[in-house]
Design a protein around this motif. Structure first.
Motif, mmCIF file in Angstrom:
data_model
loop_
_atom_site.group_PDB
_atom_site.id
_atom_site.type_symbol
_atom_site.label_atom_id
_atom_site.label_comp_id
_atom_site.label_asym_id
_atom_site.label_seq_id
_atom_site.Cartn_x
_atom_site.Cartn_y
_atom_site.Cartn_z
ATOM 1 N N GLY A 56 -0.059 5.433 1.221
ATOM 2 C CA GLY A 56 0.074 5.736 2.649
ATOM 3 C C GLY A 56 1.360 5.224 3.258
ATOM 4 N N SER A 57 1.868 4.103 2.752
ATOM 5 C CA SER A 57 3.065 3.485 3.334
ATOM 6 C C SER A 57 4.320 4.316 3.138
ATOM 7 C CB SER A 57 3.283 2.085 2.745
ATOM 8 O OG SER A 57 3.663 2.151 1.380
ATOM 9 N N THR A 58 4.264 5.317 2.248
ATOM 10 C CA THR A 58 5.434 6.175 2.055
ATOM 11 C C THR A 58 5.767 6.941 3.339
ATOM 12 O OG1 THR A 58 3.956 7.858 1.091
ATOM 13 C CG2 THR A 58 5.161 6.441 -0.440
ATOM 14 N N PHE A 59 4.734 7.328 4.111
ATOM 15 C CA PHE A 59 4.984 8.000 5.386
ATOM 16 C C PHE A 59 5.642 7.042 6.378
ATOM 17 C CE2 PHE A 59 1.374 10.270 3.513
ATOM 18 C CZ PHE A 59 1.847 11.570 3.572
ATOM 19 N N LEU A 60 5.161 5.813 6.407
ATOM 20 C CA LEU A 60 5.749 4.804 7.280
ATOM 21 C C LEU A 60 7.188 4.509 6.872
ATOM 22 C CD1 LEU A 60 5.294 2.758 9.586
ATOM 23 C CD2 LEU A 60 4.512 1.125 7.856
ATOM 24 N N PHE A 61 7.435 4.447 5.575
ATOM 25 C CA PHE A 61 8.792 4.210 5.076
ATOM 26 C C PHE A 61 9.733 5.317 5.531
ATOM 27 C CE2 PHE A 61 12.052 4.503 1.676
ATOM 28 C CZ PHE A 61 12.578 3.214 1.763
ATOM 29 N N GLY A 62 9.256 6.572 5.485
ATOM 30 C CA GLY A 62 10.079 7.692 5.949
ATOM 31 C C GLY A 62 10.440 7.559 7.414
ATOM 32 N N ASN A 63 9.497 7.111 8.243
ATOM 33 C CA ASN A 63 9.773 6.853 9.662
ATOM 34 C C ASN A 63 10.834 5.774 9.830
ATOM 35 O OD1 ASN A 63 6.663 7.350 11.553
ATOM 36 N ND2 ASN A 63 7.890 8.760 10.357
ATOM 37 N N VAL A 64 10.636 4.678 9.110
ATOM 38 C CA VAL A 64 11.523 3.519 9.236
ATOM 39 C C VAL A 64 12.941 3.862 8.786
ATOM 40 C CG1 VAL A 64 11.990 1.236 8.242
ATOM 41 C CG2 VAL A 64 9.711 1.772 9.117
ATOM 42 N N VAL A 65 13.054 4.665 7.755
ATOM 43 C CA VAL A 65 14.377 5.076 7.256
ATOM 44 C C VAL A 65 15.196 5.719 8.365
ATOM 45 C CG1 VAL A 65 15.519 6.814 5.805
ATOM 46 C CG2 VAL A 65 13.819 5.273 4.807
ATOM 47 N N MET A 66 14.511 6.492 9.224
ATOM 48 C CA MET A 66 15.198 7.182 10.307
ATOM 49 C C MET A 66 15.177 6.380 11.611
ATOM 50 S SD MET A 66 16.230 9.648 8.570
ATOM 51 C CE MET A 66 17.060 10.574 9.843
ATOM 52 N N GLY A 67 14.811 5.099 11.537
ATOM 53 C CA GLY A 67 14.930 4.213 12.686
ATOM 54 C C GLY A 67 13.724 4.154 13.598
ATOM 55 N N ASP A 68 12.546 4.613 13.140
ATOM 56 C CA ASP A 68 11.333 4.556 13.953
ATOM 57 C C ASP A 68 10.185 4.101 13.063
ATOM 58 O OD1 ASP A 68 9.454 4.868 15.987
ATOM 59 O OD2 ASP A 68 10.285 6.781 16.654
ATOM 60 N N TYR A 69 9.055 3.811 13.651
ATOM 61 C CA TYR A 69 7.907 3.398 12.854
ATOM 62 C C TYR A 69 6.572 3.791 13.492
ATOM 63 C CZ TYR A 69 7.629 -0.375 16.297
ATOM 64 O OH TYR A 69 7.536 -1.079 17.478
ATOM 65 N N ARG A 70 6.588 4.361 14.676
ATOM 66 C CA ARG A 70 5.355 4.587 15.435
ATOM 67 C C ARG A 70 4.529 5.758 14.920
ATOM 68 N NH1 ARG A 70 8.553 5.200 20.891
ATOM 69 N NH2 ARG A 70 9.882 6.209 19.331
ATOM 70 N N LEU A 71 5.200 6.794 14.389
ATOM 71 C CA LEU A 71 4.495 8.026 14.047
ATOM 72 C C LEU A 71 3.789 7.958 12.705
ATOM 73 C CD1 LEU A 71 7.313 10.514 15.146
ATOM 74 C CD2 LEU A 71 5.311 9.811 16.457
ATOM 75 N N GLY A 72 4.253 7.092 11.824
ATOM 76 C CA GLY A 72 3.765 7.099 10.452
ATOM 77 C C GLY A 72 2.407 6.473 10.230
ATOM 78 N N PHE A 73 1.932 5.680 11.185
ATOM 79 C CA PHE A 73 0.686 4.946 10.959
ATOM 80 C C PHE A 73 -0.528 5.866 10.824
ATOM 81 C CE2 PHE A 73 3.135 1.337 12.700
ATOM 82 C CZ PHE A 73 2.848 0.411 11.703
ATOM 83 N N VAL A 74 -0.592 6.940 11.617
ATOM 84 C CA VAL A 74 -1.734 7.857 11.545
ATOM 85 C C VAL A 74 -1.759 8.564 10.186
ATOM 86 C CG1 VAL A 74 -2.782 9.943 12.498
ATOM 87 C CG2 VAL A 74 -1.835 8.209 14.031
ATOM 88 N N LEU A 75 -0.596 9.055 9.747
ATOM 89 C CA LEU A 75 -0.521 9.725 8.452
ATOM 90 C C LEU A 75 -0.812 8.743 7.315
ATOM 91 C CD1 LEU A 75 2.590 12.049 8.907
ATOM 92 C CD2 LEU A 75 0.253 12.298 9.743
ATOM 93 N N MET A 76 -0.343 7.527 7.469
ATOM 94 C CA MET A 76 -0.597 6.474 6.489
ATOM 95 C C MET A 76 -2.101 6.221 6.345
ATOM 96 S SD MET A 76 0.851 2.573 6.726
ATOM 97 C CE MET A 76 0.159 1.245 5.746
ATOM 98 N N PHE A 77 -2.794 6.190 7.464
ATOM 99 C CA PHE A 77 -4.240 5.948 7.481
ATOM 100 C C PHE A 77 -4.991 7.062 6.757
ATOM 101 C CE2 PHE A 77 -8.255 6.707 9.925
ATOM 102 C CZ PHE A 77 -8.960 5.600 9.448
#
Length: 297
Positions: free
Chosen positions: A141-162
């Protein structure tokens, strides 16, 4: 060289790459980041390397069980030496983490944490009941969060990660049940010298080696996790993260998941587990496509 690529399990690595790409696309769509940013490509390569490293070190550690469960893999088949696999894994971990360091400090932090978790999972948590499954599900799941963080954000990835974590948790339990015979042999070999963490899953009885927990109990946990994934699947649409196209495609994933739940409920023989595992993986692939469709369309 093809054997080393096989050791990385490239299909699994590419699924991780796709998940990171989806996380990146979400931020691009929401924040208007530049599609040609160097960080985007660094993130894709880094996750491919780290995922491959985790698979390689796992095969290094599990070679005894793989002689029974997966004899065709590079190490048990004799195509790659164990020592060479370990060196290759360490090299991949280092390269992937260094590459993440060139993106930003949050990407570097996730890369370091996930690399350490992959190593700890292989040596300490793999045979702990449900704990190892949870760690792998977090990593997926953290791969989605990592993709967000790479582009300078982190808020959107948590739902997909879950959501990705729930479906993967279910599949990890099924894979454990599928590999019981090989794990039993590994346990018996260890117990003649030193009982490792695998003893947390098995016990010796007058009738032989048995799981410490009932198989039906494990199947129930797997079913429950998959049902939760289906129930929460509309969440990305309802929260406005993904569009209508997501709901169209994710319906196919939900149908596959519910079919798997039914097959688990009516489980009778070991062969069913392999089919269930493959179908959950197919459902996860449709889930990835749904995330991608929702992010792009």
């Amino acid at each position: 060289m093809l054997s080393y690529l096989e050791l990385m399990r490239p299909v699994n690595c590419l699924m991780a790459v796709l998940a990171v790409f989806i996380g990146e696309i979400l931020v691009i769509r929401w924040n208007g980041s530049l599609f040609l940013e160097q960080a985007l490509y660094f993130g894709l390569i880094a996750v491919f390397l780290i995922a491959g490293a985790g698979n390689a070190i796992n095969d290094y550690k599990d070679f005894e069980a793989d002689k029974i469960n997966r004899p065709e893999r590079p190490i048990p088949s004799g195509r790659i030496k164990r020592s060479s696999a370990l060196i290759f894994s360490i090299l991949l971990f280092v390269l992937g983490t260094v590459l993440a360091a060139f993106i930003n400090w949050m990407a570097f932090g996730i890369a370091v944490i996930n690399s350490l978790l992959l190593i700890l999972y292989t040596y300490y948590f793999q045979d702990k009941m449900f704990v190892g499954n949870f760690i792998i599900s977090y990593l997926v799941g953290s791969t989605f969060l990592f993709g967000n963080v790479v582009m300078g954000d982190y808020r959107l990835g948590f739902v997909l990660m879950f959501l990705a974590g729930l479906s993967n948790f279910s599949r990890e339990i099924i894979k454990d049940l599928e590999d019981i015979e090989g794990d039993k042999q590994s346990f018996l070999k260890k117990i003649t010298s030193k009982v490792g963490s695998i003893a947390e899953r098995f016990r010796i009885t007058p009738k032989g080696v048995k799981l410490k927990y009932r198989k039906r109990y494990a199947l129930f946990i797997s079913e429950f996790s998959l049902v939760l994934a289906v129930l929460f699947s509309p969440l990305p649409f309802l929260t406005g993260i993904l569009g209508y196209s997501y709901m169209v495609v994710v319906g196919f994933a939900d149908l596959i998941f519910m079919w798997c739940v039914w097959k688990m409920f009516t489980y009778k023989q070991k062969q069913d587990l392999a089919k269930i595992s493959k179908n959950i993986k197919a459902g996860m692939f449709f889930g990835l496509l749904a995330f991608l469709a929702g992010a792009l369309l």
